[in-house]
Motif scaffolding. Structure first.
Motif, mmCIF file in Angstrom:
data_model
loop_
_atom_site.group_PDB
_atom_site.id
_atom_site.type_symbol
_atom_site.label_atom_id
_atom_site.label_comp_id
_atom_site.label_asym_id
_atom_site.label_seq_id
_atom_site.Cartn_x
_atom_site.Cartn_y
_atom_site.Cartn_z
ATOM 1 N N ASN A 365 34.521 33.908 -30.975
ATOM 2 C CA ASN A 365 34.774 33.998 -32.411
ATOM 3 C C ASN A 365 36.210 34.423 -32.696
ATOM 4 O O ASN A 365 36.787 34.043 -33.717
ATOM 5 N N SER A 378 30.414 31.151 -39.236
ATOM 6 C CA SER A 378 31.282 30.030 -39.588
ATOM 7 C C SER A 378 32.051 29.500 -38.389
ATOM 8 O O SER A 378 32.748 28.485 -38.496
ATOM 9 N N THR A 379 31.939 30.145 -37.240
ATOM 10 C CA THR A 379 32.654 29.703 -36.045
ATOM 11 C C THR A 379 32.166 28.329 -35.599
ATOM 12 O O THR A 379 30.971 28.066 -35.563
ATOM 13 N N ASP A 380 33.099 27.461 -35.268
ATOM 14 C CA ASP A 380 32.740 26.125 -34.809
ATOM 15 C C ASP A 380 33.819 25.645 -33.837
ATOM 16 O O ASP A 380 34.901 26.220 -33.759
ATOM 17 N N TYR A 404 29.417 33.806 -29.165
ATOM 18 C CA TYR A 404 29.776 32.591 -29.884
ATOM 19 C C TYR A 404 28.906 32.505 -31.123
ATOM 20 O O TYR A 404 27.672 32.553 -31.040
ATOM 21 N N ASN A 405 29.602 32.365 -32.294
ATOM 22 C CA ASN A 405 28.875 32.329 -33.547
ATOM 23 C C ASN A 405 28.078 33.640 -33.663
ATOM 24 O O ASN A 405 28.641 34.719 -33.504
ATOM 25 N N THR A 494 31.669 18.129 -34.120
ATOM 26 C CA THR A 494 31.789 19.530 -33.739
ATOM 27 C C THR A 494 30.542 19.989 -32.993
ATOM 28 O O THR A 494 29.496 19.337 -33.017
ATOM 29 N N ASN A 496 28.677 22.689 -33.664
ATOM 30 C CA ASN A 496 27.601 23.055 -34.583
ATOM 31 C C ASN A 496 26.866 21.823 -35.102
ATOM 32 O O ASN A 496 25.639 21.836 -35.264
ATOM 33 N N GLN A 500 22.823 20.885 -34.710
ATOM 34 C CA GLN A 500 21.995 20.620 -35.885
ATOM 35 C C GLN A 500 21.429 19.204 -35.898
ATOM 36 O O GLN A 500 20.345 18.972 -36.445
#
Length: 653
Positions: A365, A378-380, A404-405, A494, A496, A500
């Motif tokens: 992060n 919001s980390t990506d 991470y995240n 990305t 993320n 998803q």
């Protein structure tokens, strides 16, 4: 006329010798006088045209020298100015070398018996352009047919990357035995520019360069004040004597201290070829609170400040660079470097990097989030895969902990490689909430700047209670640990987005757990529930489910749970984006008692507040509970995992 007396023969010989000696002495005197006169007069003669012609003939390229003068004496003074060496056809500028003026004094006796001794070396306005033309022709190679004993250089033929790495001890330096001693040197307002075939320029500005020593046997000090690509750089180099420099096969010791903005670095070691800054071996340290000077020198930009401290054993030999026994911190993340190697690519070939780096704890992060961002969710990470990567990378990274995240992993190990169009994950392993994950796969370049991700993942010892609490589920009646084998694929931009939107096919299995007895009685609609509520749990002998999802929306069909008090069949639908699920389960009549009605139960709603009721006994519901054919559609690795579970046979029948 009186008669002359004839001299004896002996006397005649003596007189003849005398006259010969007188004549010879006179000739020598005349020659010496002429030499002295010529020697004294040479300082008034401009040798520029002569030197221009000779240099042009020797280099095979136009050379012009405005003035060259020699002043005789015990120290012979040489001065030249207005020197220009032409560039090759197709070069970006007419001249490769320009020298405003250059002066030096040479001790006369050292010209007769070396090594040569020089002093008061001064140069100004020296500009050197080293480049490749668009057709990759180098301008630093000359047609040296005019130099005795030197063959004309030809561009080397392309060769493959070396099979073995050259060590510093194997670097063969030029013969330094005749190198001159320079007592004091000063260069001002000069620069050296390297220009690639693609038009990229890297400029080293030399505002002031000084070199000082007392004699051939005393240490040498070099001070440089300049810049690289516009980034100011100052260097102080303390070196061994010129006598030590002339010992060709003995490593030459030096201590380099440098600064560029907030970057400070040192090198304490030796060089087997110090004139070419090659064969370097020694300890290096670097410190910067922002890393911006370092990135400016490398031609890169940083979105945020990254404090860096690093030290280790540095090696440079030819095209090979390495750092071993390294340790330091990057933005407060402690690390150790077992190995970091760079092998510069030959003509037209990319560089190659090998690395083995271990972190104590790595907070991603800090690097991927925006500066000052308070929300780690919001980390990506952008998936950027190049078709022509430079450098190629083969790396092993490990960490005792990684953040991470919103996730915190432990015992992380990653072995990966970057090749044209592909980032291959050879092995990834980590622990999370007591579970262990191992994975492999690749990230390949795709259209529209996206990347195609595919991989195989195995999860073991996933504690149901710990994970349901992490996901925000209410308490569930199933206890124990499950294992999972899955494949996943997605084409996204990305990390993320991949998580998803991935397509997932998985099998979930349990061989040792416990199920609340109330679930068995409720699922079978056992009439005994009217008189008393069973307490405790019943052991689970096997559990097997097939899970598939797309974009976070999927289903678990079929699902079997076998216990001593009955076997449950279930299906489930879920939407991780809405945090919603719908679970229908019922008992198999052959496995329950005579008081069981075997009416299915439905649990549905949000993860945090589901509703429980009787399910409709429809044909579609029965068909969903009996989808054994889905086992045959599993990927090979996942199917083999499922076949090892005892419930597989019950579903497949």
């Amino acid at each position: 006329m009186p008669e002359q007396t004839e001299l004896p023969p002996t006397q005649q010989k003596r007189n003849l010798r005398f006259w010969f000696l007188c004549a010879g002495g006179g000739l020598c005197a005349v020659a010496a006088a002429s030499a002295v006169a010529g020697w004294m007069a040479v300082s008034h003669v401009n040798l520029g045209p002569f030197v221009s012609r000779r240099a042009t003939a020797m280099l095979g390229r136009p050379v012009s020298v405005e003035t060259v003068s020699i002043t005789p004496g015990r120290w012979v003074k040489l001065a030249l100015s207005g020197v220009k060496v032409a560039n090759i056809p197709g070069g970006s500028q007419p001249d490769m070398v320009q020298v405003g003026k250059l002066e030096a004094e040479v001790k006369l006796s050292s010209l007769l018996h070396g090594p040569m001794l020089v002093r008061h070396v001064a140069g100004e306005g020296i500009h050197v352009l080293v480049e490749r033309t668009p057709d990759r022709q180098p301008n630093w190679r000359f047609d040296t047919h005019g130099l005795p004993g030197v063959q004309s250089e030809k561009p080397p033929a392309p060769r493959p990357a070396p099979a073995a790495i050259t060590l510093p001890s194997l670097v063969v330096p030029d013969d330094r035995s005749a190198y001159p001693t320079a007592l004091d040197v000063v260069f001002r307002n000069s620069d050296v520019t390297y220009r690639t075939a693609h038009g990229s320029s890297f400029r080293t500005t030399l505002n002031t360069v000084t070199l000082q020593t007392q004699s051939a046997t005393t240490p040498v000090k070099l001070v440089v004040d300049g810049a690289y690509n516009g980034q100011p750089v100052q260097l102080t180099v303390n070196m061994q004597s010129f006598d030590a420099l002339r010992h060709t096969h003995t490593p030459y010791g030096m201590v380099v201290q440098g600064q560029s903005g907030d970057l400070k670095f040192t090198f304490d070691g030796t060089a087997t070829d110090p004139v070419n800054a090659d064969g370097l071996s020694g300890k290096i340290t670097a410190n910067t609170p922002t890393s911006r000077p370092l990135m400016t020198i490398a031609g890169m930009a940083l979105p945020q400040d990254i404090p860096l401290h690093m030290e280790g054993q540095f090696t440079h030999a030819g095209n090979f660079w390495s750092l071993t026994q390294g340790k330091g911190t990057v933005k407060n993340n402690a690390l150790s470097i077992t190995l970091a190697e760079l092998d510069e690519g030959t003509r037209g070939q990319p560089d190659r990097v090998k690395a083995d780096i271990a972190f104590d704890h790595l907070n991603l992060n800090d690097f991927l989030g925006k500066e000052g961002a308070s929300n780690p969710a919001s980390t990506d990470m952008v998936l950027d895969v190049s078709q022509n990567p430079d450098p190629l990378i083969d790396a092993h990274l490990s960490a005792k902990g990684v953040t991470y995240n919103i996730y915190h992993f432990s015992d992380v190990s990653l072995t990966a490689a970057v090749t044209p169009g592909v980032m291959a994950v050879k092995n990834l392993s980590l622990a999370y909430l007591g579970a262990t994950m191992t994975a492999s796969g690749q990230i390949a370049a795709a259209d529209q700047g996206k990347a195609h991700v595919q991989g195989a993942v195995a999860l073991t010892k996933v504690d149901i209670d710990r994970f349901r609490r992490a996901l925000g589920f209410q308490a569930v009646p199933l206890q124990g640990q499950v294992d999972m084998q899955m494949t996943a694929s997605a084409t996204q931009h990305t990390v993320n987005a991949v998580v998803q939107q991935a397509d997932i096919a998985a099998a979930v299995a349990m061989t040792n757990g416990a199920l609340d007895r109330k679930i068995i009685r409720a699922a079978s609609a056992d009439l005994r529930m009217l008189f008393h509520t069973p307490q405790g749990t019943t052991p689970v002998s096997c559990l097997l489910g097939v899970v598939s999802s797309h974009g976070g929306v999927g289903q678990a069909v079929p699902l079997r749970i076998k216990t001593a008090e009955g076997t449950l069949s279930a299906n489930a639908r879920f939407d991780l984006n809405r945090r919603w699920f719908d679970l229908t389960f019922g008992s198999q009549g052959k496995t329950t008692g005579r008081f069981a009605l075997d009416i299915p139960v439905q649990v549905s709603g949000s993860f945090s507040n589901p509703h429980i009721g009787l399910a409709r006994w429809s044909a579609d519901g029965r068909a969903m509970l009996a989808q054994s054919e889905r086992l045959n559609a599993l990927p090979a690795g996942v199917k083999q995992f499922a076949q090892r579970n005892a419930c597989y046979r019950a579903i497949a029948q």
